[in-house]
Design an enzyme around this catalytic site. Structure first.
Site, short mmCIF file in Angstrom:
data_model
loop_
_atom_site.label_atom_id
_atom_site.label_comp_id
_atom_site.label_asym_id
_atom_site.label_seq_id
_atom_site.Cartn_x
_atom_site.Cartn_y
_atom_site.Cartn_z
N ARG A 30 0.88 -1.09 0.03
CA ARG A 30 0.05 -0.02 -0.06
C ARG A 30 0.94 1.32 0.13
NH1 ARG A 30 -2.35 -3.20 4.00
NH2 ARG A 30 -4.40 -3.97 2.98
N ILE A 32 2.02 4.78 1.19
CA ILE A 32 2.16 5.38 2.49
C ILE A 32 1.02 6.69 2.65
CG2 ILE A 32 3.91 6.94 2.42
CD1 ILE A 32 5.05 5.64 5.09
N GLU A 96 9.12 10.71 -7.51
CA GLU A 96 9.66 10.89 -6.47
C GLU A 96 10.64 9.85 -5.87
OE1 GLU A 96 6.66 12.10 -3.63
OE2 GLU A 96 6.51 14.00 -4.25
N HIS A 101 8.02 1.77 -10.44
CA HIS A 101 6.89 1.52 -9.67
C HIS A 101 5.77 1.78 -10.57
CE1 HIS A 101 7.82 5.35 -7.94
NE2 HIS A 101 6.48 5.37 -8.11
N MET A 102 4.48 1.04 -10.51
CA MET A 102 3.09 1.42 -11.18
C MET A 102 2.11 1.57 -10.01
SD MET A 102 0.96 -0.85 -13.88
CE MET A 102 0.40 -2.04 -12.48
P1 5GP Z 1 6.20 8.56 -7.10
O1 5GP Z 1 5.80 10.02 -7.00
O2 5GP Z 1 7.55 8.27 -7.34
O3 5GP Z 1 5.55 7.93 -8.47
O4 5GP Z 1 5.60 7.71 -6.11
C1 5GP Z 1 6.14 7.20 -4.69
C2 5GP Z 1 4.86 7.06 -3.88
O5 5GP Z 1 5.63 6.39 -2.98
C3 5GP Z 1 4.30 7.98 -3.50
O6 5GP Z 1 2.80 7.86 -3.70
C4 5GP Z 1 4.51 7.89 -1.71
O7 5GP Z 1 3.39 8.03 -1.18
C5 5GP Z 1 4.88 6.51 -1.72
N1 5GP Z 1 5.90 6.29 -0.72
C6 5GP Z 1 6.90 6.83 -0.30
N2 5GP Z 1 7.74 6.62 0.70
C7 5GP Z 1 7.12 5.25 0.94
C8 5GP Z 1 7.04 4.38 1.88
O8 5GP Z 1 8.29 4.41 2.86
N3 5GP Z 1 6.39 3.19 1.86
C9 5GP Z 1 5.29 3.23 1.16
N4 5GP Z 1 4.36 2.15 1.35
N5 5GP Z 1 4.94 4.24 0.35
C10 5GP Z 1 5.75 5.09 0.20
#
Ligand code: 5GP
Ligand code: ZN
Length: 109
Positions: A30, A32, A96, A101-102
């Site tokens: 899930r 976070i 970020e 990841h998807m």
């Molecule tokens: P991005 O913006 O890179 O596509 O998505 C990264 C996602 O990872 C974000 O939606 C953020 O909330 C989630 N995320 C960041 N750190 C963690 C973590 O330590 N655990 C989990 N489960 N999700 C995380």
């Protein structure tokens, strides 16, 4: 690769995270900070920075991500109501965490 990578640490169980699914290719957990009632992350075990870095040899991973999403949609109850699958790519695309990841979001009323 991956010493500094948060998702490599989660994949390697160096950080605590509940896996809803684990296969040879990927894990699912899930988000976070969910942006929907159901917000899952589908994370390949292989460290790949972003969609820009995938190669033809990675096509089995991309296939695995989609089939995992199909299964998780049923298991989380959003298959019929519908959901979105997306990748954020590099900073301008909102990425970020620089480990491919998807996202799956859904479950709205
Ligand atoms: P991005 O913006 O890179 O596509 O998505 C990264 C996602 O990872 C974000 O939606 C953020 O909330 C989630 N995320 C960041 N750190 C963690 C973590 O330590 N655990 C989990 N489960 N999700 C995380
Ligand atoms: Zn990584």
């Amino acid at each position: 690769m991956g010493d500094e990578c948060l998702f490599c640490k989660i994949v390697n169980r160096e950080l605590d995270s509940e896996f809803l699914m684990e296969t040879d290719e990927l894990v699912v957990f899930r988000d976070i900070n969910p942006m929907a009632p159901v917000h899952l992350l589908f994370v390949p075990k292989k460290h790949i920075r972003s969609v820009n870095d995938i190669t033809k040899e990675d096509d089995y991973i991309l296939s695995a991500l989609i089939f995992a999403a199909k299964e998780m949609a049923v298991r989380t109850g959003v298959a019929e109501s519908g959901y979105r699958l997306f990748f954020n790519v590099e900073k301008g695309g909102g990425q970020e965490i620089f480990h491919l990841h998807m996202h799956m979001i859904g479950g709205w009323e």
